[in-house]
Design a protein around this motif. Structure first.
Motif, PDB file in Angstrom:
ATOM      1  N   VAL A 173       0.771  -1.089   0.036  1.00 32.76           N
ATOM      2  CA  VAL A 173      -0.095  -0.060   0.014  1.00 32.76           C
ATOM      3  C   VAL A 173       1.078   1.270   0.048  1.00 32.76           C
ATOM      4  N   ALA A 174       1.998   1.230   0.645  1.00 29.43           N
ATOM      5  CA  ALA A 174       3.064   2.546   0.810  1.00 29.43           C
ATOM      6  C   ALA A 174       4.024   2.451  -0.357  1.00 29.43           C
ATOM      7  N   LYS A 175       3.771   1.411  -1.169  1.00 31.16           N
ATOM      8  CA  LYS A 175       4.825   1.609  -2.447  1.00 31.16           C
ATOM      9  C   LYS A 175       6.019   1.563  -1.848  1.00 31.16           C
ATOM     10  N   ALA A 176       6.572   0.727  -0.732  1.00 34.36           N
ATOM     11  CA  ALA A 176       7.732   0.706  -0.275  1.00 34.36           C
ATOM     12  C   ALA A 176       8.810   0.012  -1.067  1.00 34.36           C
ATOM     13  N   CYS A 177      10.091   0.324  -1.136  1.00 35.07           N
ATOM     14  CA  CYS A 177      10.993  -0.368  -1.967  1.00 35.07           C
ATOM     15  C   CYS A 177      11.773  -1.341  -1.142  1.00 35.07           C
ATOM     16  N   ASN A 178      12.164  -0.947   0.019  1.00 31.28           N
ATOM     17  CA  ASN A 178      12.942  -1.912   0.988  1.00 31.28           C
ATOM     18  C   ASN A 178      12.405  -2.000   2.275  1.00 31.28           C
TER      19      ASN A 178
END
Length: 84
Positions: free
Chosen positions: A40-45
């Motif tokens: 949902v947060a479009k996190a990469c790592n």
């Protein structure tokens, strides 16, 4: 496998305000919600910090849920690892 209403609500609120404090009881689905938050947060790592006693259990649960949901890989470390 599908989300419970409370899980859906937590993810919706996270996306809406950019954060989440979830005062949810045992068995409400916090673990799966935690695994879906980076998506949902479009996190990469993404990094998840848990007590050492839950580290292996959390990694195993991620593997199970990843078979049913499109999860982003998460690094799981313990509080104790941060201390050393």
């Amino acid at each position: 496998m599908k989300l419970r209403h409370i899980q859906n609500s937590m993810l919706y609120e996270f996306e809406k305000v950019g954060g989440l404090v979830a005062l949810a009881g045992c068995g409400t689905g916090k673990t799966l919600t935690t695994f879906l938050l980076p998506l949902v947060a479009k996190a990469c790592n993404p990094l998840l910090i848990v007590p050492a006693s839950l580290r292996d259990k959390t990694k195993n649960e991620w593997s199970i849920y990843a078979q049913h949901f499109n999860l982003i890989p998460i690094d799981v470390i313990s509080y104790e690892q941060i201390q050393t």
